[in-house]
Design a protein around this motif. Structure first.
Motif, mmCIF file in Angstrom:
data_model
loop_
_atom_site.group_PDB
_atom_site.id
_atom_site.type_symbol
_atom_site.label_atom_id
_atom_site.label_comp_id
_atom_site.label_asym_id
_atom_site.label_seq_id
_atom_site.Cartn_x
_atom_site.Cartn_y
_atom_site.Cartn_z
ATOM 1 N N LYS A 4 -13.713 -32.722 34.056
ATOM 2 C CA LYS A 4 -12.631 -31.924 34.611
ATOM 3 C C LYS A 4 -13.143 -31.061 35.761
ATOM 4 C CE LYS A 4 -9.698 -30.086 31.726
ATOM 5 N NZ LYS A 4 -9.054 -29.151 30.751
ATOM 6 N N ILE A 5 -12.417 -31.093 36.884
ATOM 7 C CA ILE A 5 -12.775 -30.302 38.059
ATOM 8 C C ILE A 5 -11.623 -29.367 38.410
ATOM 9 C CG2 ILE A 5 -13.155 -30.409 40.566
ATOM 10 C CD1 ILE A 5 -14.765 -32.889 40.199
ATOM 11 N N ILE A 7 -9.940 -27.168 41.435
ATOM 12 C CA ILE A 7 -9.929 -27.075 42.895
ATOM 13 C C ILE A 7 -9.526 -25.657 43.270
ATOM 14 C CG2 ILE A 7 -8.961 -27.926 45.058
ATOM 15 C CD1 ILE A 7 -8.623 -30.173 42.122
ATOM 16 N N ILE A 18 -7.783 -33.913 44.812
ATOM 17 C CA ILE A 18 -7.160 -34.468 43.603
ATOM 18 C C ILE A 18 -7.099 -35.991 43.673
ATOM 19 C CG2 ILE A 18 -4.971 -34.637 42.345
ATOM 20 C CD1 ILE A 18 -4.549 -31.640 43.016
ATOM 21 N N ALA A 21 -10.602 -37.349 42.888
ATOM 22 C CA ALA A 21 -10.934 -37.086 41.482
ATOM 23 C C ALA A 21 -10.175 -38.049 40.572
ATOM 24 C CB ALA A 21 -10.606 -35.638 41.130
ATOM 25 N N ARG A 22 -8.925 -38.276 40.887
ATOM 26 C CA ARG A 22 -8.110 -39.199 40.081
ATOM 27 C C ARG A 22 -8.690 -40.606 40.147
ATOM 28 N NH1 ARG A 22 -2.210 -38.873 41.917
ATOM 29 N NH2 ARG A 22 -2.321 -36.910 40.764
ATOM 30 N N THR A 28 -8.030 -32.913 36.819
ATOM 31 C CA THR A 28 -8.039 -31.845 37.819
ATOM 32 C C THR A 28 -7.224 -30.638 37.366
ATOM 33 O OG1 THR A 28 -6.167 -32.890 38.951
ATOM 34 C CG2 THR A 28 -8.377 -33.399 39.759
ATOM 35 N N ALA A 45 -1.768 -32.006 40.222
ATOM 36 C CA ALA A 45 -2.891 -31.775 39.307
ATOM 37 C C ALA A 45 -2.491 -32.001 37.855
ATOM 38 C CB ALA A 45 -3.418 -30.359 39.493
#
Length: 681
Positions: A4-5, A7, A18, A21-22, A28, A45
């Motif tokens: 998990k990030i 932003i 996003i 990351a996806r 996210t 997100a």
């Protein structure tokens, strides 16, 4: 890899992170202020956390609020985007103390390169070419003037912790140095919480060319070619492209190697950008290093096939770079245009409000990326590509609290000519209504002979548009093409009107063939005859255009072909014609019968109201300071007041000698466009 990030940003860059990351399978977390409750990045997100009121200094740049959002969501890493906390070493330190990965460089590199005074000293020690200037701290305006005199005008006054054009002024005289010093300090304090200023020589006829670097935590560093960012307004980039039309392979290699040497000198690890000023002889000088992802990173991604956000995440996870310098080539050409919420017809001043219509051109990929991040060995499937990085949507609000950028429109082609033509079509296809925007200006730049030649400097806008932008006067051929298109479209509309209930007899009313089209001071008599799939338009001098297309009344975008060549126009309805916007021109095109045209020529024109004795607020903003008093005589060019809008201070000046008769606003007052600030005798 991270699960998990978070932003720590907003708008288009948050949406951009996003997306990657996806793609990587990483969840996210978005953060948002009250003004961004319904923003696009929040909707995209997986989770979203409210962090405070609209002003950034009460939400997005409050470290404690971001840290609490991290704790509440269990995020393992943070991507800061650009701006806000992206180059704040205290934030990087707070993350380190909390055991959360920072998707960016080590705090030591941020400290060294984030301070422009320190960064120039380090760059010089690392063998990087630097610009002459004063690197020490400057206490007051008097000292700033003295230093500027010693360096020699013109000079650049800059905020030490600045970026994005904030806290930056060019001074050519003592008065401008004094005034610029104070404005730069004010903007720096407001935007970065650090009002330190430095001064350096301003290189005349400069080109702004930057090198993208990528480094890991294992001592590896590579450069991913350059970006030309010379089209700037008020030191804010407007158009970027990669590669530069100016550099040769030898200069590119020298700049890239110096950029990597600087990155290694500060143990850099992440994506970063080393900016240079390049003169007409290809001498280059270090300007600054941005220890973050750059706004214009998409053009580098388009010509190299490297997803820079993915590489940043992998570096933050401790991975070695999977790329070497030999893997980096130049695949085609890419151009980026920044779409801003600003009114080019009012001196590019900020515009806020609701996006009543927002329809970007259809995105089109040039070809898939390989897992290694390198260009595919085979040529991309498409000849051109369109990419639009955005953080807004139709019906959304453009707020006064943040940067006015709406989107970054990018096109790619095998050659610069292909990328440029793709951009022209994409700009004409971009529909934005409800706010002022710079689409017409961007179109004008794409058609400007100097830009087409690649003969540009950072003074391009100031030199080519010294009185501001007041639209485009199209050439005779372009006007005839638009006239022909509008005549054909009018025929379609007339046929539609004859079929409206109550307006037709047993036999359909015949649409006439003879018309007059007037636009931009030109008048054309012509005939319109139906043909398969369109119409034949014949001008009175014998010129013939064949128009095809599928436009129907009510469509706000017309894609037509004139003699087989494409023409894209934004279309609005006016009495007896259309409002047409195409290639930077905003035209009222009247299509009338010969008799209607004869009568219209006799109609008087409405005169605009006289506001010559008033100072009107040119943008929504807040009065920072009134520089004059009622009854005071002012001279041409004298500062009258300072208005702050979208984090920028704007000084309004007297256009001519006059006496102030009345002041209607004061410091702290929020004004709308055209509110009267003061009046003159």
């Amino acid at each position: 890899m991270f699960n998990k990030i978070l932003i720590a940003n907003r708008g288009e860059i948050a949406c951009r992170v996003i997306k990657t990351a996806r793609k990587m399978g990483i969840a996210t977390v978005a953060v948002y202020s009250e003004a961004d409750r319904h923003a696009l990045h929040v909707a995209m997100a997986d989770e979203a956390v409210h962090i405070g009121p609209p002003p950034a200094n009460q939400s997005y740049i409050v470290i404690d609020r971001i840290m609490q959002a991290i704790r509440d969501t269990g995020a393992e890493a943070v991507h800061p985007g650009y701006g806000f906390l992206s180059e704040n070493p205290k934030f990087a330190d707070a993350l380190e103390q909390a055991g959360v990965a920072f998707v960016g460089p080590p705090k030591g590199a941020i400290e060294a390169m984030g301070d422009k005074i320190t960064s120039k000293k380090i760059a010089k020690e690392a063998g990087v070419n630097t610009v002459p200037g004063y690197m020490g701290l400057i206490e007051d305006a008097d000292e700033a003037v003295k230093i500027a005199q010693e360096i020699g005008y013109p000079v650049m006054i800059k905020a030490s912790a600045g970026g994005g054009g904030k806290g930056m002024r060019i001074a050519w005289t003592d008065e401008e140095a004094r005034e610029g010093f104070q404005s730069s300090k004010n903007e720096a304090a407001s935007s970065f919480g650090d009002d330190r200023i430095f001064i350096e020589k301003f290189v005349t006829q400069p080109r702004h060319i930057e090198i993208q670097v990528l480094a890991d935590q294992h001592g590896n560093a590579i450069y991913l070619n350059e970006r030309e960012c010379s089209i700037q307004r008020r030191n804010q980039k407007v158009v970027e492209e990669a590669p530069s039309p100016f550099l040769d392979a030898e200069t590119r290699k020298a700049m890239g190697e110096q950029a990597c040497a600087l990155a290694k000198a500060v143990d850099y690890a992440s994506a970063g950008t080393v900016e240079f000023i390049v003169d007409g002889d290809k001498n280059f000088y270090f300007l600054e290093m941005n220890t973050r992802l750059q706004v214009e990173h998409p053009v580098t991604e388009l010509i190299t096939g490297v997803d820079l956000v993915e590489q940043m995440i992998r570096v933050a996870n401790g991975e070695k770079l999977s790329l070497t310098q030999d893997d980096i080539g130049i695949g085609g050409w890419a151009i980026e245009n920044r779409l801003y919420a600003e009114d080019p017809y009012r001196g590019f001043l900020p515009s806020i409000g609701r996006l009543t219509r927002y329809r970007p051109p259809q995105e089109q990929a040039a070809g898939p990326l390989r897992d290694s991040g390198k260009w595919m060995d085979e040529a991309p499937a498409a000849d051109t590509a369109v990419r639009n990085d955005t953080g807004v949507y139709e019906g959304g609000e453009i707020s006064m609290y943040y940067d006015p950028m709406i989107a970054k429109l990018c096109t790619w082609g095998h050659t610069r000519e292909e990328a440029l033509e793709g951009m022209r079509v994409a700009l004409d296809s971009f529909e934005v209504e409800g706010i002022g925007h710079n689409l017409p200006f961007l179109s004008a730049v794409m058609d400007h002979p100097r830009f087409i030649r690649g003969d540009i400097t950072t003074a391009f806008i100031a030199e080519e548009y010294p009185e501001g932008f007041d639209g485009v006067d199209l050439g005779a051929d372009a006007l005839r093409r638009i006239a022909a298109a509008c005549a054909a479209m009018n025929r379609v509309a007339e046929i539609r009107r004859t079929r409206v209930s109550g307006r037709m007899d047993n036999h359909e009313r015949r649409v006439g063939e003879d018309w007059n089209v007037s636009l931009q001071g030109h008048s054309f008599d012509l005939t319109v005859a139906a043909e398969k799939g369109g119409a034949t338009v014949t001008f009175s001098d014998g010129l013939v255009h064949h128009v095809t297309g599928d436009w129907t009344p009510g469509d706000q975008l017309a894609h037509v072909h004139i003699d087989g060549k494409p023409l894209v126009m934004k279309v609005g309805k006016i009495v007896h014609g259309f409002r047409i916007r195409s290639r930077g021109a905003d035209l009222r095109v009247h299509v009338r019968t010969p008799r209607q045209a004869e009568l219209a020529a006799l109609m008087p024109e409405k005169q605009a109201a006289d506001t010559s004795k008033m100072l009107l607020c040119p943008m929504p903003g807040m009065i920072v300071k009134i520089h004059v008093d009622a009854g005071q005589e002012v001279q041409e060019g004298q500062a009258l007041c300072t208005v702050e809008a979208m984090k920028m201070e704007n000084i309004l000046r007297a256009e001519r000698k006059a006496t102030v008769s009345q002041i209607n606003a004061g410091p702290g007052d929020s004004l709308a466009v055209d509110d009267v600030i003061m009046e003159f005798e």
